[in-house]
Motif scaffolding. Sequence first.
Motif, PDB file in Angstrom:
ATOM      1  N   PHE A  65     -24.139   8.277  17.043  1.00  0.00           N
ATOM      2  CA  PHE A  65     -23.964   9.735  16.937  1.00  0.00           C
ATOM      3  C   PHE A  65     -24.116  10.396  18.304  1.00  0.00           C
ATOM      4  CE2 PHE A  65     -25.629  14.047  16.267  1.00  0.00           C
ATOM      5  CZ  PHE A  65     -24.573  14.576  15.553  1.00  0.00           C
ATOM      6  N   LEU A  66     -25.061   9.925  19.115  1.00  0.00           N
ATOM      7  CA  LEU A  66     -25.198  10.466  20.467  1.00  0.00           C
ATOM      8  C   LEU A  66     -23.934  10.212  21.280  1.00  0.00           C
ATOM      9  CD1 LEU A  66     -28.891   9.491  21.382  1.00  0.00           C
ATOM     10  CD2 LEU A  66     -28.007  11.751  20.755  1.00  0.00           C
ATOM     11  N   HIS A 105     -30.023   4.240   5.228  1.00  0.00           N
ATOM     12  CA  HIS A 105     -31.456   4.298   4.918  1.00  0.00           C
ATOM     13  C   HIS A 105     -31.761   3.570   3.616  1.00  0.00           C
ATOM     14  CE1 HIS A 105     -35.487   5.896   4.314  1.00  0.00           C
ATOM     15  NE2 HIS A 105     -35.104   6.321   3.123  1.00  0.00           N
ATOM     16  N   ARG A 151     -28.418   0.144  11.676  1.00  0.00           N
ATOM     17  CA  ARG A 151     -29.541   0.970  12.149  1.00  0.00           C
ATOM     18  C   ARG A 151     -29.321   1.506  13.562  1.00  0.00           C
ATOM     19  NH1 ARG A 151     -32.403  -3.277   9.752  1.00  0.00           N
ATOM     20  NH2 ARG A 151     -33.139  -4.052  11.783  1.00  0.00           N
ATOM     21  N   THR A 152     -28.194   1.175  14.174  1.00  0.00           N
ATOM     22  CA  THR A 152     -27.873   1.746  15.489  1.00  0.00           C
ATOM     23  C   THR A 152     -27.160   3.088  15.376  1.00  0.00           C
ATOM     24  OG1 THR A 152     -25.727   0.592  15.587  1.00  0.00           O
ATOM     25  CG2 THR A 152     -27.654  -0.576  16.479  1.00  0.00           C
ATOM     26  N   TRP A 153     -27.060   3.630  14.153  1.00  0.00           N
ATOM     27  CA  TRP A 153     -26.252   4.840  13.962  1.00  0.00           C
ATOM     28  C   TRP A 153     -26.734   6.042  14.785  1.00  0.00           C
ATOM     29  CZ3 TRP A 153     -27.884   9.554  12.329  1.00  0.00           C
ATOM     30  CH2 TRP A 153     -29.108   9.628  11.662  1.00  0.00           C
ATOM     31  N   PRO A 154     -28.046   6.241  15.046  1.00  0.00           N
ATOM     32  CA  PRO A 154     -28.411   7.398  15.891  1.00  0.00           C
ATOM     33  C   PRO A 154     -27.778   7.322  17.283  1.00  0.00           C
ATOM     34  CG  PRO A 154     -30.339   6.571  14.721  1.00  0.00           C
ATOM     35  CD  PRO A 154     -29.264   5.557  14.541  1.00  0.00           C
ATOM     36  N   ALA A 196     -25.716   8.006   7.065  1.00  0.00           N
ATOM     37  CA  ALA A 196     -27.118   7.753   7.403  1.00  0.00           C
ATOM     38  C   ALA A 196     -27.967   7.575   6.143  1.00  0.00           C
ATOM     39  CB  ALA A 196     -27.673   8.895   8.254  1.00  0.00           C
ATOM     40  N   CYS A 222     -20.982  -0.402  14.130  1.00  0.00           N
ATOM     41  CA  CYS A 222     -22.107   0.111  13.348  1.00  0.00           C
ATOM     42  C   CYS A 222     -21.743   0.302  11.881  1.00  0.00           C
ATOM     43  CB  CYS A 222     -22.591   1.425  13.967  1.00  0.00           C
ATOM     44  SG  CYS A 222     -23.893   2.254  13.001  1.00  0.00           S
ATOM     45  N   PHE A 226     -21.567  11.741   9.000  1.00  0.00           N
ATOM     46  CA  PHE A 226     -22.693  11.016   9.577  1.00  0.00           C
ATOM     47  C   PHE A 226     -23.933  11.146   8.693  1.00  0.00           C
ATOM     48  CE2 PHE A 226     -20.583  10.401  13.692  1.00  0.00           C
ATOM     49  CZ  PHE A 226     -21.157   9.213  14.106  1.00  0.00           C
ATOM     50  N   THR A 227     -24.140  12.308   8.115  1.00  0.00           N
ATOM     51  CA  THR A 227     -25.298  12.504   7.234  1.00  0.00           C
ATOM     52  C   THR A 227     -25.216  11.614   5.998  1.00  0.00           C
ATOM     53  OG1 THR A 227     -25.491  14.814   7.970  1.00  0.00           O
ATOM     54  CG2 THR A 227     -26.603  14.201   5.914  1.00  0.00           C
TER      55      THR A 227
END
Length: 430
Positions: free
Chosen positions: A103-104, A173, A97-100, A169, A67, A165-166
């Motif tokens: 993070f999970l 974006h 765009r697979t970053w969420p 992200a 990612c 991560f923030t």
Amino acid sequence: MAHGNNAKSLPADLSAPAFVDIWRTRALIAGVAFLVVAVILGFLSGDHWNHFLRGWLHGFVTCFGFCFGGMLLLMTQYLSGGKWGYIIQRPLEAMTRTWPLVFLMFLPVGIFGASMGRLYIWAKYADWSTALKNHLITNEQAHAIRWKALMLNTKAFWIATIVCFTIFALYIHLLNKWSLQRDADAGREGNVTYWRVKFENLSGFGVLLYSGLLFLLVIYWVMSLDPTWYSTVYGFQFLVGQAYQVLPLAILTLMALSKAEPIKSTFRLIEQHDMGKLCFAFVMLNMYLAFGAFLIIWSGNSPEEIPWYLDRIRGGWGVVATLDVIFHWLLPFTLLLSSDLKRIQSRLAVVCYIMIFARIWDVFWLIEPNFRDAARNLHLSVGILEYIAVPGALIAFWMAAYFAELRKRPVIATNDPHLAEILEQEYVHA
């Protein structure tokens, strides 16, 4: 969009072919199958699910590399320019765009590994003096936990991860948002220079920032598994390792997509050849960093540093290390020396698969010997199979997310200065 008598034209539909949905379905099926096997192995292993969690860390680190390594390579492309990077922009954007999901994947590592102390001894034995008295840790580990406590603590672990991560992200974006805005801005005069400078300004600082933050994260997630170990080149190895695994995946994606439009019209042999040469460059850089670190430490023969390598070459680990050298360096280096190989899709695809597998193998070699029961003792048990099942599940689920993102946007950027050249008559360097 192109000039000259031999220019090609883009098809009306620039979205990824429908067969990408079939890839996604197959990846989901594979993910479920691997996960079922991983759960069964967890019940059979009898080690309180320790290997399941270690395998999860392995899979998470690998998916994180896909990612955010995609983000790194995307920003590098904006800085370097060139047609090679234009053709892989949209696959790289889809990876980012697979970053969420990534993070999970981190949450079990943070909750069970750090907060509950199942992976990191600095979290499990924060009261190092009591643990030392009870002979649960060595003097060296107690010393490291004591003097690194300001950094190696659960609160700092979570804060560093969430902050990083923030920031990542936000960059993802902007990179994805501006990419679509640039395509929609084709009619504005001077837009080529405007967008080129805008992406360069974002990416120039972004590459430096990401490199620094990645060093911090790999210290927390991987290096601190052994709190006594330290290395100034460790972060560089992961940085190059991410490019090492991402570029082959991007090449494989383009090869598969080139069976249909629109990639069929834009993925030329010369770009394939250039990306093969770039793979060769990453192989050489990876060799230089890894062997350089080994040579310096081994020749120094310091009792504080040598044990890290001894844990990874004795007790059966020598076989794993030897195969790592063969898969990671010897095979891709030898094969990519051939100019003809880089022009033949089927042969270049084999090298790409080898490189991705080698990176996964290398992460296993970095992680498992950190644990007391595995150091200098490659114990072939049911539990060790979790390093196949759990990473297999996570990577398969990540691939499904990647394919889904690939279908959401056009796979060709239409407002790029390299597009006209891509559509010209193909030529290949001798």
